[in-house]
Design a protein around this motif. Structure first.
Motif, mmCIF file in Angstrom:
data_model
loop_
_atom_site.group_PDB
_atom_site.id
_atom_site.type_symbol
_atom_site.label_atom_id
_atom_site.label_comp_id
_atom_site.label_asym_id
_atom_site.label_seq_id
_atom_site.Cartn_x
_atom_site.Cartn_y
_atom_site.Cartn_z
ATOM 1 N N THR A 84 0.758 -1.248 -0.033
ATOM 2 C CA THR A 84 -0.079 0.091 -0.068
ATOM 3 C C THR A 84 0.791 1.313 -0.014
ATOM 4 N N LEU A 104 -9.799 0.095 1.688
ATOM 5 C CA LEU A 104 -10.018 1.224 2.229
ATOM 6 C C LEU A 104 -8.641 1.110 2.927
ATOM 7 N N ILE A 105 -7.617 2.364 2.558
ATOM 8 C CA ILE A 105 -6.462 2.376 3.208
ATOM 9 C C ILE A 105 -6.345 3.586 3.867
ATOM 10 N N PHE A 115 -13.856 -3.493 0.901
ATOM 11 C CA PHE A 115 -15.197 -3.119 0.959
ATOM 12 C C PHE A 115 -15.498 -3.445 -0.591
ATOM 13 N N HIS A 143 -7.777 -5.503 -12.131
ATOM 14 C CA HIS A 143 -7.612 -4.018 -11.772
ATOM 15 C C HIS A 143 -7.515 -4.147 -10.189
ATOM 16 N N ARG A 144 -7.193 -2.941 -9.757
ATOM 17 C CA ARG A 144 -7.110 -2.948 -8.409
ATOM 18 C C ARG A 144 -7.568 -1.411 -8.030
ATOM 19 N N LEU A 145 -8.463 -1.452 -7.013
ATOM 20 C CA LEU A 145 -9.195 -0.127 -6.921
ATOM 21 C C LEU A 145 -8.966 0.282 -5.261
ATOM 22 N N ASP A 146 -8.167 1.267 -4.766
ATOM 23 C CA ASP A 146 -8.191 1.700 -3.254
ATOM 24 C C ASP A 146 -8.604 2.922 -2.997
ATOM 25 N N LEU A 147 -9.269 2.948 -2.049
ATOM 26 C CA LEU A 147 -9.797 4.434 -1.460
ATOM 27 C C LEU A 147 -8.783 4.845 -0.156
ATOM 28 N N LEU A 148 -8.346 6.021 -0.510
ATOM 29 C CA LEU A 148 -7.447 6.365 0.393
ATOM 30 C C LEU A 148 -8.147 7.421 1.451
ATOM 31 N N GLY A 149 -7.847 7.382 2.548
ATOM 32 C CA GLY A 149 -8.300 8.467 3.471
ATOM 33 C C GLY A 149 -8.125 7.950 4.850
ATOM 34 N N PHE B 138 -15.634 5.894 6.551
ATOM 35 C CA PHE B 138 -14.311 6.156 6.185
ATOM 36 C C PHE B 138 -14.306 7.640 5.566
ATOM 37 N N ALA B 139 -13.289 8.498 5.993
ATOM 38 C CA ALA B 139 -13.226 10.005 5.237
ATOM 39 C C ALA B 139 -12.160 9.657 4.032
ATOM 40 N N ASP B 141 -9.908 10.998 0.945
ATOM 41 C CA ASP B 141 -9.378 12.165 0.347
ATOM 42 C C ASP B 141 -8.702 11.534 -0.747
ATOM 43 N N GLY B 142 -9.176 10.560 -1.577
ATOM 44 C CA GLY B 142 -8.688 10.186 -2.829
ATOM 45 C C GLY B 142 -9.001 8.904 -3.347
ATOM 46 N N ARG B 144 -7.177 5.359 -6.115
ATOM 47 C CA ARG B 144 -6.158 4.915 -6.798
ATOM 48 C C ARG B 144 -6.731 3.760 -7.490
ATOM 49 N N LEU B 145 -6.534 3.692 -8.887
ATOM 50 C CA LEU B 145 -7.092 2.795 -9.808
ATOM 51 C C LEU B 145 -6.014 2.365 -10.677
ATOM 52 N N ASP B 146 -5.596 1.137 -10.606
ATOM 53 C CA ASP B 146 -4.671 0.810 -11.428
ATOM 54 C C ASP B 146 -5.053 -0.649 -12.501
#
Lengths: 155, 155
Positions: A84, A104-105, A115, A143-149, B138-139, B141-142, B144-146
């Motif tokens: 991550t 969710l990172i 999620f 594919h790889r989809l992460d949420l940052l927050g 979860f808040a 702020d961005g 990431r999609l690879d």
DNA sequence: TCGGGGTTGAGAACCGTTATCAATCCCAAA
DNA sequence: TTTGGGATTGATAACGGTTCTCAACCCCGA
């Protein structure tokens, strides 16, 4: 990680063990007690775990064996290694054993939770991604989809 | 990396330098020759670069300075550090200096290229992500999609 | 011109991960 | 059941990308 094979019911409990057993057998590997405990530890968390988290869950495991077996389980297709932001790698059961999902990172504590997206959104996304990949001469296999927050406990 | 602020025209050439200068000034940092060369090197590639790739592009740069300056530029918000699959970190200019985009990650050679999604898809995705994040407390702020797969030159 | 704090860069240190290898375990054949 | 031998284990050493250290250097302001 992989594009969704929608609605493949989540194997649970011993189903996962059976599946892992098959994957290991196919590679002439044994499903030893240590490896079973490792898989069990990964089932515990509700997101990918670091090596230290795994060792916390089951302190009978040896660090070097955990590293080695995670590598083997990844080669066999039972486990996925995830990197991550921080310096620690994380591991989780492959989607073939669970379900397609995202992460969710938390950029504060570094923790990762799972999620899932609505199937409809997932489908349109998949379509758009394949189109984009085609124009770039790129053969997609996932594919790889992460949420940052910030996660709840870091508020 | 960050959720799209749609249609903020891509600063280019000296615009980027001006922007970086401002970001550094705000943190009481100087925009030295080495840092300018570093930013120039990052503009070269059409995707995030590893330290070695940066040193290849400009062999007048010292490794330790590159590491240090990339760290500073990241803290300041001019550069983003990216970790994909392999053991090398990659760096690229922050989206505030370029445009919102995603990555094509070649699982064979490890190389990373940029691509963008249709604005409409991006919007629905963003909506779905925020909804999912809300229910998880979860808040965001961005995101990431690879895309993972095989690039053209690895066929 | 001079002073001093920021910056540089070569090398050492750090630390997550991987490789090593003798001891152990486990399956299969007798 | 016993036994042989290859797979597995686990403590430890080695590896390598990244970060830290610190003396030399540069650059801005007085």
């Amino acid at each position: 990680m992989t594009a969704p094979t929608h609605e493949q019911e989540p194997a649970s409990g011993t189903d996962i063990d059976d599946e892992v057993l098959g994957l290991l057998r196919r590679a002439d590997q044994r499903y030893t007690t240590g490896r079973r405990k490792l898989v069990a530890a990964l089932q515990e968390g509700d997101g990918p775990l670091t090596i230290n988290q795994i060792l916390d869950v089951d302190d009978t495991l040896a660090q070097s064996s955990v590293y080695r077996n995670l590598m083997i389980l990844e080669q066999v297709g039972a486990v996925v290694r995830i990197v991550t932001r921080d310096e620690f790698a994380r591991y989780e059961l492959a989607e073939r054993l669970t379900e397609h999902h995202h992460h969710l990172i938390c950029t504060s504590c570094g923790d990762v939770a799972d999620f899932a997206l609505d199937d409809r959104v997932e489908a349109t996304l998949d379509r758009a991604l394949h189109k984009a990949a085609d124009t770039a001469g790129f053969a997609v296999d996932g594919h790889r989809l992460d949420l940052l927050g910030t996660c709840g406990s870091c508020d």
